[in-house]
Design an enzyme around this catalytic site. Structure first.
Site, PDB file in Angstrom:
ATOM      1  N   GLU A   1      -0.589  18.498 -12.500  1.00  0.00           N
ATOM      2  CA  GLU A   1       0.574  17.635 -13.252  1.00  0.00           C
ATOM      3  C   GLU A   1      -0.049  17.664 -14.764  1.00  0.00           C
ATOM      4  OE1 GLU A   1       2.630  14.920 -15.911  1.00  0.00           O
ATOM      5  OE2 GLU A   1       0.598  14.390 -14.879  1.00  0.00           O
TER       6      GLU A   1
ATOM      7  N   TYR B   1      -6.762  12.826   6.813  1.00  0.00           N
ATOM      8  CA  TYR B   1      -5.435  13.163   6.241  1.00  0.00           C
ATOM      9  C   TYR B   1      -4.909  14.012   7.425  1.00  0.00           C
ATOM     10  CZ  TYR B   1      -1.928  14.412   2.974  1.00  0.00           C
ATOM     11  OH  TYR B   1      -0.736  14.634   2.186  1.00  0.00           O
TER      12      TYR B   1
ATOM     13  N   GLN C   1      -0.222  22.769   2.118  1.00  0.00           N
ATOM     14  CA  GLN C   1       0.814  22.936   0.954  1.00  0.00           C
ATOM     15  C   GLN C   1       0.378  24.245   0.216  1.00  0.00           C
ATOM     16  OE1 GLN C   1       1.219  19.569  -1.645  1.00  0.00           O
ATOM     17  NE2 GLN C   1      -0.559  20.327  -2.896  1.00  0.00           N
TER      18      GLN C   1
END
Length: 189
Positions: free
Chosen positions: A138, A171, A181
């Site tokens: 981001e 995770y 992903q």
């Protein structure tokens, strides 16, 4: 918990494919000899590149930004060597590199000073033990002017920390929603 070195990174890449593709040194020039924002292995970190896929935030629909119900129409998708982020806005991208984080490792990402000194902030949450995938980046443009991000050049540095003991639940064990992903990934709940 200790930070891991360049030698350790090379070993993890060879044994486990921790970073793909992997650059064993620092790249500061492109194939034509032009200066670029550096990427590759440093003493105690790895400088990642931004791929050429971007999602630029727009508020043309005047919607509320809701992480539990994010409207995909809030973004304009582009594929380009550069991304122009509007003033006081943000864009999402992904790393060129695919990561496979070992079970004893927590990875923290920090923005490169080249961008930070221009008012462009890179934000990434930690890469948890046994997470794998492309990292969604981001970029926040904190300036009142348009800001430029360069694809296939360095944008952030990954730091690898090894725990004194292995975590009980990784995770992968808990079926994390961003496991594996690929591409730029929007918020999931």
């Amino acid at each position: 918990m200790s930070i891991k070195s360049d030698k350790w990174m090379r070993r993890m890449v060879e044994q486990y494919g921790m970073i793909e593709p992997y650059e064993p040194g620092q790249v500061r020039y492109d194939a034509a000899g032009h200066k670029i924002v550096s990427y590759g292995t440093s003493s105690y970190g790895y400088d990642v590149r931004c791929a050429d896929e971007f999602k630029i935030f727009t508020n043309v629909h005047s919607t509320v930004v809701d992480p539990k119900n994010f409207d995909e129409k809030s973004f304009v998708d582009i594929k380009s060597d550069v991304c122009i982020i509007p003033p006081n806005s943000f864009a999402l991208a992904r790393t060129v590199e695919y990561f496979r984080i070992p079970r004893s490792i927590l990875t923290v990402c920090l923005g490169k000073s080249t961008y930070a000194r221009c008012g462009i902030i890179v934000n990434v949450t930690p890469l948890e033990p046994e997470w794998e995938g492309h990292v969604t980046l981001e970029f926040s443009n904190t300036t009142p002017l348009p800001a430029k991000i360069y694809a296939n050049e360095g944008v952030a540095q990954m730091l690898f920390f090894e725990s004194d003991e292995i975590c009980e639940t990784s995770y992968r064990d808990r079926g994390g929603k961003y496991q594996g992903q690929r591409g730029v990934t929007l918020p999931r709940t």
